[in-house]
Design a protein around this motif. Structure first.
Motif, PDB file in Angstrom:
ATOM      1  N   TRP A  60       0.826  -1.211   0.000  1.00  0.00           N
ATOM      2  CA  TRP A  60       0.000   0.000   0.000  1.00  0.00           C
ATOM      3  C   TRP A  60       0.859   1.260   0.000  1.00  0.00           C
ATOM      4  O   TRP A  60       0.361   2.347  -0.293  1.00  0.00           O
ATOM      5  CB  TRP A  60      -0.937  -0.005   1.204  1.00  0.00           C
ATOM      6  CG  TRP A  60      -2.031  -1.001   1.053  1.00  0.00           C
ATOM      7  CD1 TRP A  60      -2.167  -2.177   1.717  1.00  0.00           C
ATOM      8  CD2 TRP A  60      -3.129  -0.931   0.143  1.00  0.00           C
ATOM      9  NE1 TRP A  60      -3.283  -2.837   1.276  1.00  0.00           N
ATOM     10  CE2 TRP A  60      -3.902  -2.103   0.312  1.00  0.00           C
ATOM     11  CE3 TRP A  60      -3.541  -0.009  -0.809  1.00  0.00           C
ATOM     12  CZ2 TRP A  60      -5.048  -2.351  -0.414  1.00  0.00           C
ATOM     13  CZ3 TRP A  60      -4.685  -0.260  -1.538  1.00  0.00           C
ATOM     14  CH2 TRP A  60      -5.432  -1.419  -1.341  1.00  0.00           C
ATOM     15  N   LEU A  61       2.143   1.118   0.312  1.00  0.00           N
ATOM     16  CA  LEU A  61       3.023   2.279   0.378  1.00  0.00           C
ATOM     17  C   LEU A  61       3.206   2.936  -0.995  1.00  0.00           C
ATOM     18  O   LEU A  61       3.236   4.166  -1.092  1.00  0.00           O
ATOM     19  CB  LEU A  61       4.385   1.868   0.957  1.00  0.00           C
ATOM     20  CG  LEU A  61       5.377   2.993   1.207  1.00  0.00           C
ATOM     21  CD1 LEU A  61       4.810   3.999   2.204  1.00  0.00           C
ATOM     22  CD2 LEU A  61       6.680   2.427   1.734  1.00  0.00           C
ATOM     23  N   GLN A  62       3.326   2.143  -2.052  1.00  0.00           N
ATOM     24  CA  GLN A  62       3.542   2.712  -3.387  1.00  0.00           C
ATOM     25  C   GLN A  62       2.373   3.597  -3.837  1.00  0.00           C
ATOM     26  O   GLN A  62       2.592   4.742  -4.238  1.00  0.00           O
ATOM     27  CB  GLN A  62       3.824   1.622  -4.420  1.00  0.00           C
ATOM     28  CG  GLN A  62       5.189   1.000  -4.274  1.00  0.00           C
ATOM     29  CD  GLN A  62       5.178  -0.294  -3.480  1.00  0.00           C
ATOM     30  OE1 GLN A  62       4.328  -0.528  -2.630  1.00  0.00           O
ATOM     31  NE2 GLN A  62       6.139  -1.150  -3.753  1.00  0.00           N
ATOM     32  N   PRO A  63       1.123   3.108  -3.794  1.00  0.00           N
ATOM     33  CA  PRO A  63       0.030   4.002  -4.198  1.00  0.00           C
ATOM     34  C   PRO A  63      -0.088   5.224  -3.291  1.00  0.00           C
ATOM     35  O   PRO A  63      -0.300   6.343  -3.793  1.00  0.00           O
ATOM     36  CB  PRO A  63      -1.227   3.132  -4.081  1.00  0.00           C
ATOM     37  CG  PRO A  63      -0.763   1.734  -4.048  1.00  0.00           C
ATOM     38  CD  PRO A  63       0.636   1.752  -3.535  1.00  0.00           C
ATOM     39  N   LEU A  64       0.079   5.037  -1.991  1.00  0.00           N
ATOM     40  CA  LEU A  64      -0.033   6.177  -1.075  1.00  0.00           C
ATOM     41  C   LEU A  64       1.038   7.227  -1.351  1.00  0.00           C
ATOM     42  O   LEU A  64       0.772   8.428  -1.298  1.00  0.00           O
ATOM     43  CB  LEU A  64       0.049   5.703   0.375  1.00  0.00           C
ATOM     44  CG  LEU A  64      -1.163   4.910   0.874  1.00  0.00           C
ATOM     45  CD1 LEU A  64      -0.902   4.363   2.275  1.00  0.00           C
ATOM     46  CD2 LEU A  64      -2.416   5.748   0.838  1.00  0.00           C
ATOM     47  N   THR A  65       2.235   6.781  -1.644  1.00  0.00           N
ATOM     48  CA  THR A  65       3.323   7.722  -1.943  1.00  0.00           C
ATOM     49  C   THR A  65       3.026   8.521  -3.210  1.00  0.00           C
ATOM     50  O   THR A  65       3.250   9.742  -3.250  1.00  0.00           O
ATOM     51  CB  THR A  65       4.652   6.958  -2.104  1.00  0.00           C
ATOM     52  OG1 THR A  65       4.922   6.241  -0.894  1.00  0.00           O
ATOM     53  CG2 THR A  65       5.796   7.900  -2.403  1.00  0.00           C
ATOM     54  N   LEU A  66       2.502   7.856  -4.233  1.00  0.00           N
ATOM     55  CA  LEU A  66       2.204   8.560  -5.477  1.00  0.00           C
ATOM     56  C   LEU A  66       1.032   9.526  -5.311  1.00  0.00           C
ATOM     57  O   LEU A  66       1.038  10.628  -5.881  1.00  0.00           O
ATOM     58  CB  LEU A  66       1.941   7.560  -6.600  1.00  0.00           C
ATOM     59  CG  LEU A  66       3.208   6.841  -7.064  1.00  0.00           C
ATOM     60  CD1 LEU A  66       2.871   5.621  -7.898  1.00  0.00           C
ATOM     61  CD2 LEU A  66       4.102   7.799  -7.841  1.00  0.00           C
ATOM     62  N   TRP A  67       0.042   9.147  -4.518  1.00  0.00           N
ATOM     63  CA  TRP A  67      -1.066  10.072  -4.248  1.00  0.00           C
ATOM     64  C   TRP A  67      -0.583  11.256  -3.413  1.00  0.00           C
ATOM     65  O   TRP A  67      -1.044  12.385  -3.611  1.00  0.00           O
ATOM     66  CB  TRP A  67      -2.233   9.350  -3.581  1.00  0.00           C
ATOM     67  CG  TRP A  67      -3.029   8.560  -4.579  1.00  0.00           C
ATOM     68  CD1 TRP A  67      -2.973   7.212  -4.792  1.00  0.00           C
ATOM     69  CD2 TRP A  67      -3.972   9.080  -5.525  1.00  0.00           C
ATOM     70  NE1 TRP A  67      -3.830   6.875  -5.821  1.00  0.00           N
ATOM     71  CE2 TRP A  67      -4.466   7.984  -6.278  1.00  0.00           C
ATOM     72  CE3 TRP A  67      -4.442  10.349  -5.804  1.00  0.00           C
ATOM     73  CZ2 TRP A  67      -5.401   8.136  -7.294  1.00  0.00           C
ATOM     74  CZ3 TRP A  67      -5.385  10.507  -6.820  1.00  0.00           C
ATOM     75  CH2 TRP A  67      -5.854   9.418  -7.547  1.00  0.00           C
ATOM     76  N   LEU A  68       0.353  11.023  -2.495  1.00  0.00           N
ATOM     77  CA  LEU A  68       0.935  12.119  -1.715  1.00  0.00           C
ATOM     78  C   LEU A  68       1.718  13.064  -2.626  1.00  0.00           C
ATOM     79  O   LEU A  68       1.619  14.287  -2.502  1.00  0.00           O
ATOM     80  CB  LEU A  68       1.841  11.574  -0.604  1.00  0.00           C
ATOM     81  CG  LEU A  68       2.552  12.626   0.254  1.00  0.00           C
ATOM     82  CD1 LEU A  68       1.542  13.488   1.006  1.00  0.00           C
ATOM     83  CD2 LEU A  68       3.512  11.945   1.228  1.00  0.00           C
ATOM     84  N   LEU A 140      -2.947  -0.727 -10.062  1.00  0.00           N
ATOM     85  CA  LEU A 140      -3.859   0.238 -10.678  1.00  0.00           C
ATOM     86  C   LEU A 140      -4.063   1.462  -9.794  1.00  0.00           C
ATOM     87  O   LEU A 140      -4.169   2.586 -10.305  1.00  0.00           O
ATOM     88  CB  LEU A 140      -5.187  -0.429 -11.014  1.00  0.00           C
ATOM     89  CG  LEU A 140      -5.111  -1.471 -12.141  1.00  0.00           C
ATOM     90  CD1 LEU A 140      -6.475  -2.124 -12.357  1.00  0.00           C
ATOM     91  CD2 LEU A 140      -4.597  -0.849 -13.437  1.00  0.00           C
ATOM     92  N   LEU A 141      -4.093   1.271  -8.477  1.00  0.00           N
ATOM     93  CA  LEU A 141      -4.183   2.419  -7.569  1.00  0.00           C
ATOM     94  C   LEU A 141      -2.924   3.278  -7.647  1.00  0.00           C
ATOM     95  O   LEU A 141      -2.995   4.512  -7.621  1.00  0.00           O
ATOM     96  CB  LEU A 141      -4.427   1.954  -6.136  1.00  0.00           C
ATOM     97  CG  LEU A 141      -5.820   1.402  -5.843  1.00  0.00           C
ATOM     98  CD1 LEU A 141      -5.877   0.816  -4.442  1.00  0.00           C
ATOM     99  CD2 LEU A 141      -6.873   2.483  -6.013  1.00  0.00           C
ATOM    100  N   ALA A 142      -1.766   2.634  -7.763  1.00  0.00           N
ATOM    101  CA  ALA A 142      -0.506   3.373  -7.916  1.00  0.00           C
ATOM    102  C   ALA A 142      -0.486   4.112  -9.257  1.00  0.00           C
ATOM    103  O   ALA A 142      -0.050   5.262  -9.329  1.00  0.00           O
ATOM    104  CB  ALA A 142       0.684   2.429  -7.811  1.00  0.00           C
ATOM    105  N   ALA A 143      -0.980   3.454 -10.306  1.00  0.00           N
ATOM    106  CA  ALA A 143      -1.044   4.110 -11.612  1.00  0.00           C
ATOM    107  C   ALA A 143      -1.963   5.321 -11.554  1.00  0.00           C
ATOM    108  O   ALA A 143      -1.667   6.367 -12.145  1.00  0.00           O
ATOM    109  CB  ALA A 143      -1.522   3.123 -12.678  1.00  0.00           C
ATOM    110  N   GLY A 144      -3.073   5.201 -10.835  1.00  0.00           N
ATOM    111  CA  GLY A 144      -3.976   6.346 -10.674  1.00  0.00           C
ATOM    112  C   GLY A 144      -3.289   7.502  -9.963  1.00  0.00           C
ATOM    113  O   GLY A 144      -3.458   8.668 -10.348  1.00  0.00           O
ATOM    114  N   GLY A 145      -2.510   7.195  -8.940  1.00  0.00           N
ATOM    115  CA  GLY A 145      -1.748   8.238  -8.246  1.00  0.00           C
ATOM    116  C   GLY A 145      -0.723   8.885  -9.156  1.00  0.00           C
ATOM    117  O   GLY A 145      -0.513  10.101  -9.108  1.00  0.00           O
ATOM    118  N   ALA A 146      -0.097   8.083  -9.998  1.00  0.00           N
ATOM    119  CA  ALA A 146       0.894   8.628 -10.934  1.00  0.00           C
ATOM    120  C   ALA A 146       0.216   9.519 -11.976  1.00  0.00           C
ATOM    121  O   ALA A 146       0.754  10.568 -12.336  1.00  0.00           O
ATOM    122  CB  ALA A 146       1.664   7.496 -11.599  1.00  0.00           C
TER     123      ALA A 146
END
Length: 169
Positions: A60-68, A140-146
């Motif tokens: 979960w760290l990767q998507p959260l980091t990209l959204w941050l 996909l959540l990480a891609a959305g953050g990116a």
């Protein structure tokens, strides 16, 4: 002997000769980097299987980091736009350049990362392996953050624009 700054590079395609400014980051460049990321991201799963290693697990760290990152870029874009357009304050030259470089670099890298996560998610579709669904969802959540970071970076780039510039500048 004095050190003189180098002459401007007339071959730079991003340089606008009339105004001495840079053109906005092109959609084609972002799409190109996203495709490179897509291919590389897709290749991670089969290559790791061929090498006999475990494919990376997306936490979960990767998507959260990209959204941050997207939130920080978005806030910086808003603050910059507010300073330049609403309060009509001038940014110091180094501040404007730093923000423009941050925006461009973030947009390009975030496009590459978004493509990478989409490619990685696609490589797991239809797999019955343990955690395959988790890898797809988190990728996909990480891609959305990116993608959100790309949008925020483009907004920051646009916020650096001063009034009176043409839309192409």
């Amino acid at each position: 002997m004095r050190d003189e700054p180098p002459a401007p590079d007339d071959t730079d395609p991003d340089r606008d000769e009339q105004h001495g400014s840079l053109r906005p980051t092109s959609v084609a460049a972002l799409a190109g980097w996203a495709v490179v990321g897509l291919v590389c991201g897709w290749a991670v799963h089969p290559i790791s299987e061929r090498l006999g290693t475990v494919a990376p697990v997306i936490s979960w760290l990767q998507p959260l980091t990209l959204w941050l990152l997207a939130a920080i870029l978005g806030f910086t874009a808003w603050a910059t736009w507010r300073s330049v357009q609403v309060r009509q304050e001038r940014l110091l030259a180094h501040q404007a350049v730093n923000r423009l470089v941050l925006a461009r670099a973030s947009a390009i890298v975030a496009a590459l990362v978004a493509g990478g996560y989409v490619g990685y998610a696609l490589s797991w579709l239809g797999e019955s392996a343990e955690m395959a669904d988790d890898r797809v969802l988190r990728s996909l959540l990480a891609a959305g953050g990116a993608v959100a970071a790309v949008v925020a970076a483009l907004l920051l780039e646009r916020a650096c624009r001063v009034r009176g510039e043409s839309p192409d500048a």
